[in-house]
Structure formats: structure tokens, C-alpha cells
Write a protein that holds these residues in place. Structure first.
Motif, short mmCIF file in Angstrom:
data_model
loop_
_atom_site.label_atom_id
_atom_site.label_comp_id
_atom_site.label_asym_id
_atom_site.label_seq_id
_atom_site.Cartn_x
_atom_site.Cartn_y
_atom_site.Cartn_z
N THR A 90 0.84 -1.20 0.00
CA THR A 90 0.00 0.00 0.00
C THR A 90 0.88 1.25 0.00
O THR A 90 1.99 1.25 0.52
CB THR A 90 -0.95 0.07 1.22
OG1 THR A 90 -0.19 0.32 2.41
CG2 THR A 90 -1.76 -1.21 1.38
N ILE A 91 0.36 2.31 -0.63
CA ILE A 91 1.01 3.63 -0.60
C ILE A 91 0.03 4.59 0.05
O ILE A 91 -1.14 4.68 -0.37
CB ILE A 91 1.39 4.11 -2.02
CG1 ILE A 91 2.41 3.15 -2.65
CG2 ILE A 91 1.95 5.52 -1.98
CD1 ILE A 91 2.87 3.55 -4.05
N ASN A 92 0.49 5.28 1.09
CA ASN A 92 -0.38 6.13 1.91
C ASN A 92 0.26 7.51 2.06
O ASN A 92 1.44 7.61 2.42
CB ASN A 92 -0.53 5.51 3.31
CG ASN A 92 -0.89 4.03 3.27
OD1 ASN A 92 -2.06 3.68 3.32
ND2 ASN A 92 0.11 3.16 3.16
N HIS A 93 -0.50 8.57 1.80
CA HIS A 93 0.07 9.92 1.89
C HIS A 93 0.41 10.29 3.32
O HIS A 93 -0.44 10.19 4.22
CB HIS A 93 -0.94 10.95 1.38
CG HIS A 93 -1.03 11.03 -0.10
ND1 HIS A 93 -1.32 12.18 -0.77
CD2 HIS A 93 -0.86 10.09 -1.05
CE1 HIS A 93 -1.33 11.95 -2.07
NE2 HIS A 93 -1.07 10.69 -2.26
N ASN A 120 -11.14 -4.52 2.97
CA ASN A 120 -11.57 -5.43 1.89
C ASN A 120 -10.58 -6.55 1.59
O ASN A 120 -10.30 -6.85 0.43
CB ASN A 120 -11.83 -4.62 0.61
CG ASN A 120 -12.98 -3.65 0.78
OD1 ASN A 120 -14.04 -4.02 1.28
ND2 ASN A 120 -12.77 -2.41 0.39
N ASP A 121 -10.05 -7.16 2.64
CA ASP A 121 -9.16 -8.33 2.49
C ASP A 121 -7.90 -8.07 1.68
O ASP A 121 -7.30 -9.00 1.14
CB ASP A 121 -9.91 -9.52 1.84
CG ASP A 121 -11.00 -10.05 2.75
OD1 ASP A 121 -10.77 -10.07 3.98
OD2 ASP A 121 -12.07 -10.43 2.24
N PHE A 122 -7.48 -6.80 1.57
CA PHE A 122 -6.25 -6.52 0.84
C PHE A 122 -5.07 -7.11 1.60
O PHE A 122 -5.04 -7.08 2.84
CB PHE A 122 -6.07 -5.00 0.65
CG PHE A 122 -5.02 -4.67 -0.37
CD1 PHE A 122 -5.29 -4.82 -1.72
CD2 PHE A 122 -3.75 -4.24 0.01
CE1 PHE A 122 -4.32 -4.54 -2.68
CE2 PHE A 122 -2.78 -3.96 -0.93
CZ PHE A 122 -3.07 -4.10 -2.28
N LYS A 123 -4.08 -7.64 0.86
CA LYS A 123 -2.99 -8.41 1.48
C LYS A 123 -1.87 -7.57 2.10
O LYS A 123 -0.74 -8.04 2.26
CB LYS A 123 -2.38 -9.36 0.45
CG LYS A 123 -3.27 -10.56 0.16
CD LYS A 123 -2.62 -11.47 -0.87
CE LYS A 123 -3.60 -12.52 -1.38
NZ LYS A 123 -3.10 -13.24 -2.54
N LEU A 168 -1.71 -1.49 -4.04
CA LEU A 168 -1.07 -1.74 -5.32
C LEU A 168 -0.69 -3.20 -5.51
O LEU A 168 -0.35 -3.91 -4.54
CB LEU A 168 0.21 -0.89 -5.49
CG LEU A 168 -0.10 0.57 -5.78
CD1 LEU A 168 -0.09 1.38 -4.51
CD2 LEU A 168 0.83 1.13 -6.83
N LYS A 169 -0.76 -3.62 -6.76
CA LYS A 169 -0.34 -4.96 -7.14
C LYS A 169 0.99 -4.83 -7.87
O LYS A 169 1.12 -4.04 -8.81
CB LYS A 169 -1.38 -5.56 -8.08
CG LYS A 169 -1.12 -6.99 -8.46
CD LYS A 169 -2.15 -7.48 -9.47
CE LYS A 169 -1.72 -8.86 -9.96
NZ LYS A 169 -2.56 -9.30 -11.09
N GLY A 200 4.01 -0.73 -9.84
CA GLY A 200 2.80 -1.41 -9.42
C GLY A 200 1.57 -0.72 -9.97
O GLY A 200 1.61 0.45 -10.34
N GLU A 201 0.48 -1.48 -10.00
CA GLU A 201 -0.79 -0.97 -10.50
C GLU A 201 -1.72 -0.70 -9.32
O GLU A 201 -1.82 -1.52 -8.41
CB GLU A 201 -1.40 -2.04 -11.41
CG GLU A 201 -2.64 -1.61 -12.14
CD GLU A 201 -3.02 -2.64 -13.21
OE1 GLU A 201 -3.37 -2.26 -14.32
OE2 GLU A 201 -2.96 -3.86 -12.90
#
Lengths: 206, 206
Positions: A83-86, A120-123, A136-137, A154-155
Motif C-alpha cells: 500500500t502507498i499512503n500519503h 476489503n481483504d487486501f494483502k 497496489l499490485k 505497481g498498478e
């Protein structure tokens, strides 16, 4: 002041890294968070996140080997997600502290007041409270021969933004989000006024 | 608001590019200037300049094909040199106008009030008045398969900085330089206060 390449190479190490880290301009201030397969989380400040494209939505960031951030890389390779978080005004101190070199088995979420948030179950964990956070994937990476760094692409597969930040045309006002910027290695600022200049067309001949 | 990748891909084009260009965080605001072998100059705004390393001093930037910025790429490939100049408060309007799509034979220096400056026989023009300007030598490039962009890496061979901006430890205060940042595609801000947080060491156990 004028520094040639020879002058730069001859500078004292600390002077050199402060100087060269400053001259690329202000840098994006983001926290990248990951989780190992075993479940150990990691969060670290990154100043190299860059937009590569919108269609598909692709961001890149640069890893420097031999630093704490290899935990980030190892976790991304294990799970395929991050994840990318500001970084925003209220968490600058805590976010910057993630640059301290903790061993891989110690989560920076435990050593700071930054909090994990699972959506939402993000890894990978998001950073709670950030007005803009993205899942991001992992897509691909490039080994940069010039100085042995790694560019990771990443997308964006999940994008979360506070409701009031998005304009009718999709523009996100980052001053409203209190998003920070980084100056050099350890300088932070929070820009206050954004002025939009619009799409530019060539001027007609006079 | 929550956008999945499917949601993002389905967005109206303008909404999508405004949104995705905003969410990477604030971006460095630089003018890259070049000259063709025939002597035609070019200057264009870039928001993707990133620090890759200090030792040697390496910066990267991203080119998107099918845009006006290919002039920049072609000139760099012809001469091997380019300059990166910080956009500052007084030239934001003119700098942003370089994003208009002029044909390769027309210099943006002619279409704006931005002025060329030639220093020490460097093979590309600098932008006059910028407090921080750098001459770079092309090193290498990477073709990004994920979305057909190009990452260009260069080494800083000449660095010019206004005297009063450099601290004793090499840190350059970009607020003093009135260096701008970019928000999305057309938003600009000038951060005013920089707070330095220092080098971080792990906290001892309580």
C-alpha cells in the motif's frame, strides 16, 4: 555556488547526501506498508513515488539496497501487494521515524503511533487516518545498473480518498488533504494553497 | 470514496488523468532544457524528476511517448546532455505553458518569457533566474514495458545553487529558493516552511 561532478564526488559524505537529496526538488511524502507471509507488517517512508501512467494506473518507486527498506521489497516479492499512503501534517514525526533501521522482525507499526488498517481483504495494511491511500499490485521491476538500485512498478487496484477532496473533474486538492512534501533527507513541509493553471494550448502568432 | 481498478479503468478520460495524476502525492516541479544538434532549443515542464543516488549523483525522469516531450528525448539522444532547473514562484505561469504542444522547430524559450542561459560551454541551455540548476550527462535508459514509457537516468556534472541556500551540512532549503511543487496535472504550490526532523535511530525498549 558551482559544483562540478569532481567537486561533488570529493564532498564529505553527509554534506553530499544532504546536498544531492535536496536538488531534485520537493519529493512526494508517502508511507509504503507491507506484510510478510508470516504476518509481520512493515511501514516505511519513501520519497521516490512517481506517476508512470493513468491508463492503466501505474506508480513507481525506487529502492536503495543495503537500507532498512529491503523489508519492503522482500514482503512485496512474497505477497505481490503493498500500500502507498500519503503522509499528512499530523503524522509527519511518526512517519519520519520509520526511517530508523529496525530489524525485519520488528514492525514500525509497533514502534510508532501509526496504526494498521485492513480494508476489503487486501494483502497489506493501509495506514489509518491517511486521506489518500492506495492498494497496489506488483507489476515488474528494473535493476538500475548505474547505481545498483531497483525501480518497482505497481498498478493501483484500490484507491481510497476522503469524499471532500475530489473535484468534479477528478482533480484531488492535496493541500486540503494536508499532504506533506519532503525536502532532502529530513525536511518536511505542508503546502497550503494550490493554484490550478489549466490545460495549455500553443499561442497563436501575433 | 473507494475506486477499484475496474472503477478507475471505466472513468471518463479527463477525470481519470486528473485523479491518478493527483494521488501519487506532490511532484517535483522542474524545467528540462535541451538543444538539438542544429541548435534549436527546447524547454519543457517535468513532474517526474526523482533522486536515484548521491554517490554518484544520479537523477531520473520519465518520458511519456506521443507527447511534446519527445523533443526533449530526441535532443538528449543527439547531444548526450540536458539541464534540470527548478521551477520557482515567479515563473510558474510561463513554466506551465511549456506543456503546450509546439512543433519541434519552435523553441518554448521563444514562446515564453523564460530565458536561456549558457554556462561554461555546457551543451544545453540553463533557465536563467532559477536558484537551482543542474547540467546532466545522459547515462542510460529503461523501456518500461508495463505502459511503454521511458525512464532516463543522468549524472549531475554541473550544479549551480544560489549562495545563501546551502546550510553548513549541505541541506538546501527549497522554501528559501521558492521552489514550486506540482499537484496533479496543473496545480502548483510554493511550500513556505521547512521543518527538519533529523536522522532517526531505533527507539530503545522501554
Amino acid at each position: 555556488m558551482h559544483f562540478t561532478l569532481k567537486d561533488i564526488n570529493a564532498l564529505n559524505y553527509l554534506y553530499k547526501i544532504n546536498l544531492i537529496n535536496s536538488v531534485s526538488g520537493f519529493k512526494a511524502a508517502n508511507l509504503i506498508a507491507t506484510q510478510s507471509k508470516k504476518g509481520t507488517t512493515n511501514v516505511a517512508v519513501f520519497s521516490s513515488v512517481v506517476h508512470y501512467g493513468s491508463n492503466p494506473p501505474i506508480l513507481g518507486f525506487v529502492l536503495r539496497p543495503n537500507t532498512v527498506v529491503r523489508n519492503t521489497y522482500d514482503n512485496i516479492k512474497e505477497t505481490g501487494f503493498y500500500t502507498i499512503n500519503h503522509i499528512y501534517k499530523d503524522i509527519i514525526e511518526e512517519a519520519h521515524h520509520t526511517s530508523a533501521k529496525y530489524p525485519a522482525e520488528i514492525s514500525e507499526f509497533y514502534k510508532t503511533t501509526l496504526q494498521e488498517e485492513y480494508l476489503n481483504d487486501f494483502k497489506a495494511p493501509f495506514v489509518k487516518g491517511c486521506a489518500i491511500k492506495m492498494g497496489l499490485k506488483y507489476l515488474e521491476e528494473y535493476h538500475i545498473k548505474a547505481n545498483d538500485t531497483i525501480l518497482v512498478l505497481g498498478e493501483i487496484v484500490d484507491l481510497y480518498i476522503a469524499d471532500d477532496l475530489v473535484s468534479k473533474d477528478g482533480f484531488v486538492n492535496l493541500a486540503k488533504a494536508k499532504t506533506a512534501v519532503i525536502n532532502g533527507l529530513d525536511g518536511y513541509a505542508v503546502p497550503e494553497d494550490i493554484s490550478r493553471k489549466g490545460y495549455q494550448r500553443p499561442k497563436k502568432e501575433a
